[in-house]
Design an enzyme around this catalytic site. Sequence first.
Site, short mmCIF file in Angstrom:
data_model
loop_
_atom_site.label_atom_id
_atom_site.label_comp_id
_atom_site.label_asym_id
_atom_site.label_seq_id
_atom_site.Cartn_x
_atom_site.Cartn_y
_atom_site.Cartn_z
N ARG A 49 0.85 -1.18 0.00
CA ARG A 49 0.00 0.00 0.00
C ARG A 49 0.89 1.23 0.00
NH1 ARG A 49 1.72 1.88 3.75
NH2 ARG A 49 0.53 3.77 3.33
N GLY A 50 0.27 2.37 -0.26
CA GLY A 50 1.03 3.58 -0.53
C GLY A 50 1.09 3.75 -2.03
N ALA A 51 0.60 4.89 -2.54
CA ALA A 51 0.44 5.05 -3.98
C ALA A 51 1.72 4.77 -4.78
CB ALA A 51 -0.08 6.46 -4.28
N ARG A 92 -7.45 -1.60 -7.48
CA ARG A 92 -7.81 -0.47 -6.62
C ARG A 92 -8.02 0.76 -7.50
NH1 ARG A 92 -4.78 0.48 -1.09
NH2 ARG A 92 -6.85 1.32 -0.65
N GLN A 197 -3.24 2.28 9.67
CA GLN A 197 -1.92 2.47 9.07
C GLN A 197 -1.05 3.44 9.88
OE1 GLN A 197 -4.88 2.74 7.47
NE2 GLN A 197 -4.73 2.13 5.32
N ASP A 238 -3.02 10.17 -2.72
CA ASP A 238 -3.21 9.06 -3.65
C ASP A 238 -3.59 9.54 -5.04
OD1 ASP A 238 -3.28 6.19 -2.14
OD2 ASP A 238 -3.84 7.82 -0.79
N ASN A 248 -6.85 11.48 -0.38
CA ASN A 248 -5.93 10.80 0.51
C ASN A 248 -6.75 9.95 1.48
OD1 ASN A 248 -3.14 10.38 1.39
ND2 ASN A 248 -3.72 11.46 3.26
N LYS A 249 -6.11 9.27 2.38
CA LYS A 249 -6.78 8.34 3.29
C LYS A 249 -7.95 9.02 3.99
CE LYS A 249 -5.90 4.90 3.55
NZ LYS A 249 -6.49 3.83 2.73
#
Length: 346
Positions: A49-51, A92, A197, A238, A248-249
């Site tokens: 995970r993490g763009a 995703r 996270q 993201d 973003n998250k």
Amino acid sequence: MLNTPIRSVQWSDTHITLLDQRLLPGKIEFLSLTTIEDVWDAIFQLKVRGAPAIGIAAAYGLALWTQQTQLANFDKFRSELEKQGAYLESSRPTAVNLFWAVKRILSVVEQASTVETAKKIILTEAKLIEKEDEGVCRSIGEYAIDLFQDEDILLTHCNAGGIATARYGTALAPFYIAKERGLNLKAYASETRPVLQGARLTAWELQQLGVDVTLITDNMVAHTIKSKGITAVIVGADRIAANGDTANKIGTYGLALIAKALGVPFYVAAPLSTIDIATSSGEEIEIEERHPDEVRTLNGQAITTPDMKVFNPAFDVTPSELITGIITEKGMIQGDYQTKLADLFK
């Protein structure tokens, strides 16, 4: 302590070596991804995970497929490669780096006329994507560090650290640069429900780096900013739309509203590959919704009834007017994001 971040995605000739981020911080375990289906599952299941890291994994996923295919006809090879790229993109929908990396791999095939040449070019390009990301993240950190002073206290949300990229991270990059320069930046990390996270990854990563980090729950943000002398908020992204709206998250939008109300600068740190000029505003960004059980459970234990209705968006969009500055590898931009983001690509 971990002065150099763990590399979360690496090419290993016959497979991809991947850090399973779901198990952190309790267990550091690396997976061997041997098929493109493994890569799709790793992205979908949040093993990676993490763009930027997702983009690197996707590039290597396509390289992995090319190394294994028996197709000899170049046109059929190219057609099937496009299908495999679309397959990875379905894992995703929100992080644009996934689509950017697939598009970049598909574009280099135009330089080839044979399958064997294409295979070599694709693997070279995938490795280049990883190498470039490391340099990009370092540049982001070097631009970001100039915004802060020794003993400043930053608050961050979710994880935009070394394990979310090739190295250094985006929002966490200034902490690595600060350590190199002998500066002491302190941090507060919000837990980032429902997948945690911030608690599992960011707090752990900063602690390993030797940063004075304090973990808070998401609903403590306003009180923490007001009472603990938070100098600035810095987050990753993201996808950034052409007008500066930033996905973003989930929870980032609320954090930006609080920072604005309390007069605290709110920075977004992201590479150019996260900027989607083709998307005019945040209203056009597709927001991924994940399984209700992420909210119904905590550490595998049910916290509500099994049939409880759940709304579980993985991301939200922060309007550009709430963003003090967007920090990229080309520096920080402020103000007219519509024009200035476009200028970055000229």
